[in-house]
Design a protein around this motif. Sequence first.
Motif, short mmCIF file in Angstrom:
data_model
loop_
_atom_site.label_atom_id
_atom_site.label_comp_id
_atom_site.label_asym_id
_atom_site.label_seq_id
_atom_site.Cartn_x
_atom_site.Cartn_y
_atom_site.Cartn_z
N GLU A 1 0.83 -1.20 0.00
CA GLU A 1 0.00 0.00 0.00
C GLU A 1 0.86 1.25 0.00
N VAL A 2 0.41 2.28 -0.74
CA VAL A 2 1.12 3.54 -0.85
C VAL A 2 0.17 4.65 -0.40
N ASP A 3 0.61 5.46 0.54
CA ASP A 3 -0.19 6.57 1.06
C ASP A 3 0.31 7.87 0.44
N LEU A 4 -0.37 8.32 -0.63
CA LEU A 4 -0.05 9.62 -1.21
C LEU A 4 -0.99 10.65 -0.61
N ASP A 5 -0.51 11.87 -0.49
CA ASP A 5 -1.33 12.95 0.07
C ASP A 5 -1.34 14.14 -0.88
N ALA A 6 -2.53 14.64 -1.15
CA ALA A 6 -2.70 15.84 -1.96
C ALA A 6 -2.76 17.05 -1.04
N SER A 7 -2.11 18.12 -1.46
CA SER A 7 -2.14 19.38 -0.71
C SER A 7 -2.33 20.53 -1.69
N ALA A 8 -2.87 21.61 -1.19
CA ALA A 8 -3.01 22.85 -1.97
C ALA A 8 -2.42 23.98 -1.13
N VAL A 9 -1.40 24.63 -1.68
CA VAL A 9 -0.77 25.75 -0.97
C VAL A 9 -1.23 27.03 -1.65
N THR B 1 0.23 19.83 -4.72
CA THR B 1 1.36 18.91 -4.57
C THR B 1 0.86 17.53 -4.18
N VAL B 2 1.71 16.55 -4.41
CA VAL B 2 1.45 15.18 -3.98
C VAL B 2 2.72 14.69 -3.32
#
Length: 192
Positions: free
Chosen positions: A45-53, A113-114
């Motif tokens: 399993e891979v935990d990617l996270d999306a963010s918005a700056v 970003t990811v």
Amino acid sequence: MTVNMTKGQAISLQKDDGGSLTAVRMGLGWQAAPRRGLFGTRTREVDLDASAVLFADKQPVDVVFFRHLVSDDGSVRHTGDNLVGGVGQGGDDEAILVDLARVPVHIDQIVFTVNSFTGQTFQEVQNAFCRLVDETNGQELARYTLAGGGAYTAQIMAKVHRTGASWTMTALGTPANGRTFQDLMPAILPHL
């Protein structure tokens, strides 16, 4: 009609009828890549996270990510953290909603970003993409596909920025290293 974007390509977020988009969704999707092992093929399993700056005159003023789901002004909202990806089988695993009409006028850029929170590299990810959807009608406007994973843990995916009275999206696709958006700030700044 979807525009399949290439790195560095920009598209206007004006509607065909001349109006401007009012609400968009930046969707992120991914799957864990199968790996050959001693006992056959398996996935981890891979935990990617999306963010918005959110930036005002090249200065970060707010961020939306899995620990801060709504911008201080309420115009940008994260739909929640997905720890494994691939649940949508091609659909969005994480999404960030942007109410462009409510974004304060001093905010001139929003960078998406990811990052791999667990530190796994993009060599362990397949079928990763970000896409921009007109949230008012569900129409996909643009898609940027992450191809050829690499030995990095993050990606500066795209940005939306003001162009006069309207908005433009630019696919960035810049590899970086970091487990959180804070780690990525030095890699983001050259794109502003």
